[in-house]
Design an enzyme around this catalytic site. Structure first.
Site, short mmCIF file in Angstrom:
data_model
loop_
_atom_site.label_atom_id
_atom_site.label_comp_id
_atom_site.label_asym_id
_atom_site.label_seq_id
_atom_site.Cartn_x
_atom_site.Cartn_y
_atom_site.Cartn_z
N ASP A 1 1.11 -1.15 -0.18
CA ASP A 1 0.03 0.14 0.02
C ASP A 1 0.73 1.40 -0.06
O ASP A 1 2.36 1.33 0.03
CB ASP A 1 -1.02 -0.17 1.16
N TYR A 2 0.24 2.63 -0.03
CA TYR A 2 1.02 3.66 -0.21
C TYR A 2 1.95 3.94 1.01
O TYR A 2 1.74 4.07 1.87
CB TYR A 2 -0.03 4.55 -0.26
#
Ligand code: NOJ
Length: 762
Positions: free
Chosen positions: A288-289
């Site tokens: 994820d980010y």
């Protein structure tokens, strides 16, 4: 004779070759050969470059953004980009990669296409409320068609995190509380996005997220720790991810949270042992980010250490953080990671590109004609409207709905004329200017015989600072600067002059979604005051409730005669809500998540286990498992939703009451539409294992069917039960069923059911 020889000599070998050519192993071999050849030419830095996923700038979800992207592309330091769209922009970036980088490897283009691309469907929680797998698959197919027409080939969806905590803002992005429903939806979404052929120019690579357990964040606070027993993981939280894997999803996104003490992005047990070894996943895992970098704050070491940890755990692509790009080469030299690990990750990224057909034609998804024709088309909007109408849940109706097409309607409330709010959270690709407000939709659908007039009545919240925090992704929210009393007075005046009041209330779109957790799930005071003032006029008041989560509307349930829950229904929601208000569509949505009476009851869900001191009856009992100040029961149970018609259920009928081994049981009911309207009903089947070696839920959803019944019509609905449906993970994580006695429940929601018992022996 001659003819026979010809067949043997020419036709058969050609057929054989053709067969080999189309067999999956041949295709696989061809791909492997191609990638092996390509990787032989790659430097270590170029391989690591493929593991780098950068953000293009349209939607960032963290404090870090990617820089120097063009230069990095030319240097072969970018494998993928997300949040950039349109064929022109994507073509330009792709040209940099395939014309100016040394090995000309195309880039993969991703985006958060979550509930539609430009034609926006209801938020995922709303889609789940339709319990309609065909429509859900269709919505994903349309999203894929539009997104690919705009140059994209990868979506970060489906989001399948089970959540039983409506304080968590991202409950809106998933399918709610139940693993069985969630699994069916996960599979339908993957099928919709990916279709049968990933290399077709209108299918998207799907990415199931957030692996794993992201929806179980403590106290419903986003990104918070998760701590859960393995038995709960495997029985209740992991099934939807697995269903996506079984449906062939091509990529997986690791979650921000920790799982059993190790953040998911560096958790080998999760990303390798479970995902790849146990479940056989063969695709690409993306972080994820900046979730790799965030392991520094989790306390697992510096960037070099956490990047190595992630790669070794089985993570292949690093979103935005560039820990892989900047540290893996050094880690390789120091023996902290191996070449085989870098090769594994690189190969999986290249395979995804190969499967998308990008090596055949890097511009496959850049077609200006398609972009003009296929995005936000009339046909797509029509489907979105019909789908939205089927996602709404009628929570209460004391003979107010449907509205008659005559007289006058006072449409009031802060969300009545708010087209920018209709599409809901995570709709970054939406053109909110093209959404239809409830006011516009109601006027059009009402027709000329009905007078529709509008007054705002209140701001969403009395707390301006709270409202201001919800403006992200270019969806600014304008407050009304008039005095609250002036707003209410105007609405009351209008209500008095009208036959019926429709009050559009609830949450702003960005009250839910990422980083939008809340601890107070009541209707804000500004809106409560408006409700009271409207009710005081004596006019019937219908509340149209906009929400991305279960809200605690206990008071409103007591006071108002009708409540229609409309989630955030997408770009066509203004029409869809009106279709339901006037009865052109009979509501058929059912809650995919329990509505609590108050926040203190959370987590509350239908498949809870018995305690050793269960409450008997509804009244408070000392030394039993209950609260002093509120009942154990929810406000609205899982699976609940009313219709304009009435459905009657016969008692449950079983084909047998005693079974053995591989036999099958049919459990049936007859459902009759005894009302005046045609309507759809979701018939739900639940099971209970009465005695087992482990504690088991009192009821678990194990089947559902949505059917249409004309007034007066009856249909028999049957569920096939095999021992597969009785299986569960025990405390040794052994997945099997245990002989004994079971109960099957069938009904209109998880509370209102009839039941029958059966025994099953080996
Ligand atoms: C963070 C979110 O958690 C995830 O769902 C999303 O796909 C990425 N940002 C990329 O936008």
């Amino acid at each position: 004779m001659k003819y026979k020889i010809a067949v043997c000599r020419f036709v058969l070998p050609v057929l054989l070759l053709l067969l080999i050519a189309i067999s999956p192993s041949f295709a696989q071999q061809k791909m492997n050969q191609f990638i092996t050849g390509l990787m032989a030419k790659m430097t270590v830095q170029e391989k690591i470059g493929q593991l780098n996923l950068v953000v293009g700038g349209e939607a960032t979800t963290g404090s870090v953004v990617s820089t120097g992207v063009e230069e990095k592309i030319k240097q072969g330091k970018v494998g993928g980009i997300f949040s950039v769209s349109t064929p022109q922009r994507i073509r330009r970036i792709q040209e940099l990669a395939v014309q100016q980088s040394r090995l000309k490897i195309p880039i993969i283009f991703g985006m958060d296409v979550i509930h539609g691309y430009r034609t926006i469907f209801p938020i995922p929680l709303g889609m789940a409320a339709s319990w309609d797998m065909q429509r859900i698959e269709e919505s994903a197919r349309i999203a894929a068609q539009e997104a690919t027409a705009d140059g994209l080939n990868w979506t970060f969806s489906p989001m399948v995190d089970i959540s039983r905590d409506p304080r968590w803002g991202r409950i809106s992005e998933g399918s709610g509380e139940d693993p069985f429903l969630g699994s069916a939806i996960a599979a339908a979404m993957v099928k919709g996005y990916q279709g049968k052929d990933l290399s077709a120019d209108n299918t998207l690579l799907a990415c199931v997220k957030h692996f794993a357990l992201y929806g179980a964040a403590e106290a419903g606070r986003d990104y918070h720790s998760v701590d859960m027993s393995r038995i709960k993981m495997f029985n209740e939280y992991l099934p939807p991810y697995k269903a996506a894997i079984d449906a062939g999803v091509g990529s997986v996104m690791s979650s921000f949270n920790d799982v059993d003490g190790i953040p998911a992005s560096g958790n080998k047990w999760l990303l390798t042992d479970v995902l790849r070894k146990q479940w056989g996943f063969k695709g690409l895992v993306v972080s994820d980010y900046t979730s790799v970098n965030e392991m520094i704050d989790h306390g697992l070491g510096d960037l070099k250490a956490v990047s190595a940890l992630s790669l070794k755990a089985g993570l292949d692509m690093d979103m935005v953080g560039e820990g892989f790009l900047t540290t893996l080469e050094a880690s390789l030299k120091e023996g902290k990671v191996t070449m085989a690990e870098i090769d594994r990750a690189c190969r999986l990224v290249l395979e995804a590109k190969y499967k998308l057909g990008l090596f055949d034609d890097p511009f496959r998804y850049c077609n200006d004609v398609r972009a003009q024709k296929e995005i936000f088309s009339e046909a797509h909007r029509k489907i979105a409207r019909a789908t939205a109408a089927r996602s709404f849940v009628l929570l209460k109706n004391e003979n107010v709905l449907p509205l008659a097409r005559k007289g006058s309607i006072a449409l009031v409330g802060p969300l009545a004329d708010a087209k920018e709010n209709m599409v809901g959270t995570w709709s970054v690709s939406a053109d909110v200017s093209k959404a239809t407000s409830l006011l516009a939709g109601l006027k059009e659908v009402a027709g000329t015989g009905v007078q529709v007039r509008y007054a705002k009545g209140a701001n969403v919240s009395e707390d301006a600072a709270l409202e201001a925090r919800t403006s992200v992704f270019g969806k600014p929210w304008q407050r009304d600067s008039r005095h609250p009393d002036t707003l209410i007075a105007e609405a009351v005046r209008l209500a008095k002059e009208s036959d019926v009041v429709v009050a559009a209330m609830g949450e702003l779109a960005e009250f839910t979604g990422e980083s939008s957790s809340r601890t107070d799930l009541n209707l804000p005071q500004s809106q409560k005051k408006l409700v009271d003032a409207l009710l005081a006029t004596g006019k019937p008041v219908v509340m149209v409730l906009f929400t991305g989560r279960p809200l605690t509307i206990t008071e409103e349930d007591q006071k108002l005669p009708a409540i229609l829950n409309v989630w955030f229904g997408g770009s066509e929601a203004g029409y869809a809500i009106s279709d339901v208000l006037f009865g052109d569509v009979n509501p058929s949505g059912k809650l995919p998540a329990t509505f609590p009476r108050n926040v203190g009851q959370i987590p509350i869900y239908h498949s809870y286990k018995n305690t050793g001191r269960p409450l008997v009856g509804d009244e408070f009992q000392k030394f039993r498992s209950n609260y002093l100040d509120v009942s154990n029961t929810p406000l609205y149970p899982f699976g609940y939703g009313l219709s304009y018609t009435k459905f009657e259920y016969s008692p449950v009928k079983l084909s047998k009451t005693s079974l053995k081994g591989a036999e099958k049981l049919m459990a049936s009911v007859t459902v009759t539409n005894s009302g005046k309207y045609a309507g759809e009903e979701v018939v739900q089947m639940y099971l209970r294992d009465i005695v087992a070696t482990n504690t088991r839920p009192l009821k678990e959803l194990k089947g559902f069917k949505k059917l249409l019944l004309q007034p007066g019509e009856s249909k028999e609905v049957s569920f096939e039960i095999t021992t597969n449906l009785l299986k569960f993970y025990d405390h040794n994580l052994r997945y099997d069923w245990e002989p004994g006695e079971f109960t099957v429940f069938i009904g209109t929601n998880s509370r209102d059911v009839s039941s029958a018992n059966f025994t099953w022996n080996r």
